[in-house]
Scaffold this motif. Structure first.
Motif, PDB file in Angstrom:
ATOM      1  N   MET A  87       0.819  -1.205   0.000  1.00  0.00           N
ATOM      2  CA  MET A  87       0.000   0.000   0.000  1.00  0.00           C
ATOM      3  C   MET A  87       0.857   1.261   0.000  1.00  0.00           C
ATOM      4  O   MET A  87       0.630   2.189  -0.783  1.00  0.00           O
ATOM      5  CB  MET A  87      -0.933   0.008   1.213  1.00  0.00           C
ATOM      6  CG  MET A  87      -1.904   1.179   1.233  1.00  0.00           C
ATOM      7  SD  MET A  87      -2.621   1.493   2.862  1.00  0.00           S
ATOM      8  CE  MET A  87      -1.224   2.242   3.717  1.00  0.00           C
ATOM      9  N   CYS A  88       1.854   1.294   0.874  1.00  0.00           N
ATOM     10  CA  CYS A  88       2.696   2.485   0.972  1.00  0.00           C
ATOM     11  C   CYS A  88       3.499   2.685  -0.304  1.00  0.00           C
ATOM     12  O   CYS A  88       3.657   3.821  -0.776  1.00  0.00           O
ATOM     13  CB  CYS A  88       3.617   2.374   2.181  1.00  0.00           C
ATOM     14  SG  CYS A  88       2.736   2.408   3.760  1.00  0.00           S
ATOM     15  N   SER A  89       3.973   1.606  -0.901  1.00  0.00           N
ATOM     16  CA  SER A  89       4.709   1.722  -2.162  1.00  0.00           C
ATOM     17  C   SER A  89       3.815   2.283  -3.257  1.00  0.00           C
ATOM     18  O   SER A  89       4.248   3.096  -4.083  1.00  0.00           O
ATOM     19  CB  SER A  89       5.254   0.356  -2.580  1.00  0.00           C
ATOM     20  OG  SER A  89       6.206  -0.110  -1.655  1.00  0.00           O
ATOM     21  N   ALA A  90       2.554   1.863  -3.270  1.00  0.00           N
ATOM     22  CA  ALA A  90       1.621   2.351  -4.287  1.00  0.00           C
ATOM     23  C   ALA A  90       1.340   3.838  -4.111  1.00  0.00           C
ATOM     24  O   ALA A  90       1.248   4.584  -5.093  1.00  0.00           O
ATOM     25  CB  ALA A  90       0.318   1.554  -4.214  1.00  0.00           C
ATOM     26  N   ILE A  91       1.199   4.289  -2.878  1.00  0.00           N
ATOM     27  CA  ILE A  91       0.961   5.710  -2.624  1.00  0.00           C
ATOM     28  C   ILE A  91       2.136   6.542  -3.124  1.00  0.00           C
ATOM     29  O   ILE A  91       1.960   7.572  -3.780  1.00  0.00           O
ATOM     30  CB  ILE A  91       0.705   5.957  -1.129  1.00  0.00           C
ATOM     31  CG1 ILE A  91      -0.628   5.328  -0.705  1.00  0.00           C
ATOM     32  CG2 ILE A  91       0.706   7.455  -0.818  1.00  0.00           C
ATOM     33  CD1 ILE A  91      -0.873   5.352   0.794  1.00  0.00           C
ATOM     34  N   VAL A  92       3.341   6.082  -2.827  1.00  0.00           N
ATOM     35  CA  VAL A  92       4.530   6.808  -3.271  1.00  0.00           C
ATOM     36  C   VAL A  92       4.614   6.798  -4.797  1.00  0.00           C
ATOM     37  O   VAL A  92       4.929   7.811  -5.425  1.00  0.00           O
ATOM     38  CB  VAL A  92       5.800   6.197  -2.655  1.00  0.00           C
ATOM     39  CG1 VAL A  92       7.055   6.835  -3.252  1.00  0.00           C
ATOM     40  CG2 VAL A  92       5.791   6.384  -1.138  1.00  0.00           C
ATOM     41  N   ALA A  93       4.311   5.665  -5.414  1.00  0.00           N
ATOM     42  CA  ALA A  93       4.354   5.575  -6.875  1.00  0.00           C
ATOM     43  C   ALA A  93       3.362   6.527  -7.524  1.00  0.00           C
ATOM     44  O   ALA A  93       3.673   7.180  -8.530  1.00  0.00           O
ATOM     45  CB  ALA A  93       4.090   4.139  -7.309  1.00  0.00           C
ATOM     46  N   ALA A  94       2.165   6.619  -6.968  1.00  0.00           N
ATOM     47  CA  ALA A  94       1.154   7.519  -7.539  1.00  0.00           C
ATOM     48  C   ALA A  94       1.579   8.975  -7.424  1.00  0.00           C
ATOM     49  O   ALA A  94       1.210   9.806  -8.255  1.00  0.00           O
ATOM     50  CB  ALA A  94      -0.180   7.302  -6.834  1.00  0.00           C
ATOM     51  N   SER A  95       2.378   9.296  -6.414  1.00  0.00           N
ATOM     52  CA  SER A  95       2.770  10.688  -6.168  1.00  0.00           C
ATOM     53  C   SER A  95       3.759  11.225  -7.180  1.00  0.00           C
ATOM     54  O   SER A  95       4.038  12.431  -7.191  1.00  0.00           O
ATOM     55  CB  SER A  95       3.378  10.830  -4.767  1.00  0.00           C
ATOM     56  OG  SER A  95       4.713  10.335  -4.720  1.00  0.00           O
ATOM     57  N   THR A  96       4.312  10.360  -8.035  1.00  0.00           N
ATOM     58  CA  THR A  96       5.303  10.847  -9.000  1.00  0.00           C
ATOM     59  C   THR A  96       4.691  11.803 -10.011  1.00  0.00           C
ATOM     60  O   THR A  96       5.422  12.446 -10.769  1.00  0.00           O
ATOM     61  CB  THR A  96       5.977   9.675  -9.732  1.00  0.00           C
ATOM     62  OG1 THR A  96       4.974   8.875 -10.384  1.00  0.00           O
ATOM     63  CG2 THR A  96       6.757   8.806  -8.763  1.00  0.00           C
ATOM     64  N   ALA A  97       3.357  11.913 -10.040  1.00  0.00           N
ATOM     65  CA  ALA A  97       2.712  12.905 -10.904  1.00  0.00           C
ATOM     66  C   ALA A  97       3.031  14.321 -10.445  1.00  0.00           C
ATOM     67  O   ALA A  97       2.897  15.281 -11.221  1.00  0.00           O
ATOM     68  CB  ALA A  97       1.197  12.695 -10.917  1.00  0.00           C
ATOM     69  N   LEU A  98       3.444  14.466  -9.191  1.00  0.00           N
ATOM     70  CA  LEU A  98       3.849  15.760  -8.656  1.00  0.00           C
ATOM     71  C   LEU A  98       5.370  15.836  -8.622  1.00  0.00           C
ATOM     72  O   LEU A  98       6.052  14.829  -8.746  1.00  0.00           O
ATOM     73  CB  LEU A  98       3.278  15.966  -7.257  1.00  0.00           C
ATOM     74  CG  LEU A  98       1.761  15.920  -7.124  1.00  0.00           C
ATOM     75  CD1 LEU A  98       1.358  16.041  -5.668  1.00  0.00           C
ATOM     76  CD2 LEU A  98       1.113  17.017  -7.952  1.00  0.00           C
TER      77      LEU A  98
END
Length: 207
Positions: A87-98
């Protein structure tokens, strides 16, 4: 499309956002109407509502982009990995849009436009919907009994709180902020370790 000077035309969405931000700084959030925004942007009221359902939505274009990436990021995680790590890895991965040069405007200008309560409410409604996405992800991995569901729900809302803390700290760092990912990882780590330990301690029949 390009204009006579060879520069690309901004989309109506971008023009509306830019016009709104200018007016919020000039008149405050409450003192700015949708009609004023559309007039400043040179588009129709109908065009505004093609992009946004409410005035406050103009703040969250970048956030909405990140949130739209989260389900795919969760789906791409390794099914063999511990659920909280995934879950935490996915949140960080999604944040690369910023990135350092792409910080949601509201995070750096919120106190300048007033009506913080309404803006926080509009942000929280988005984040709460993502808490449900996270909760469903955790429940799918660990099971759906009452205890597992409670852990999943607590973990998901805890993750949203950590994301908010990380994002605001990141924005406040100004030119020294760097990427958002390390801030998220640091904020999420205690939650992920603690909840994973609780999940690991559950009897096998309860998973």
């Amino acid at each position: 499309m390009t204009n006579a000077r060879g520069r690309p035309h901004a989309s109506s969405c971008e023009m509306l956002q830019e016009a709104a931000f200018d007016l919020f700084l000039e008149n405050g959030y409450a003192g700015t109407t949708v009609a004023q925004i559309t007039q400043r942007a040179g588009v129709s009221r109908a065009t505004f509502f093609n992009y946004f359902s409410a005035k406050s939505d103009v703040f969250w274009i970048d956030l909405d982009d990140v949130l739209a990436r989260l389900p795919d990021a969760l789906a791409a995680t390794d099914a063999r990995a511990p659920v909280m790590q995934a879950m935490c890895s996915a949140i960080v991965a999604a944040s690369t849009a910023l990135g350092p040069a792409k910080v949601p405007w509201a995070l750096t200008h919120l106190t300048l436009v007033g009506d913080i309560g309404e803006l926080q409410s509009s942000a929280m409604s988005r984040l709460a919907s993502q808490a449900r996405v996270l909760s469903e992800f955790i429940t799918t991995r660990i099971g759906g009994d009452a205890e597992s569901a409670l852990i999943a729900r607590s973990a998901s809302f805890g993750a949203i709180g950590a994301v908010i803390a990380a994002a605001q700290t990141w924005a406040d760092a100004s030119t020294k902020r760097g990427e958002l990912g390390p801030y998220l990882s640091a904020a999420l780590a205690p939650l992920c370790h603690g909840v994973q330990a609780a999940i690991d301690a559950m009897p096998p029949g309860e998973l």
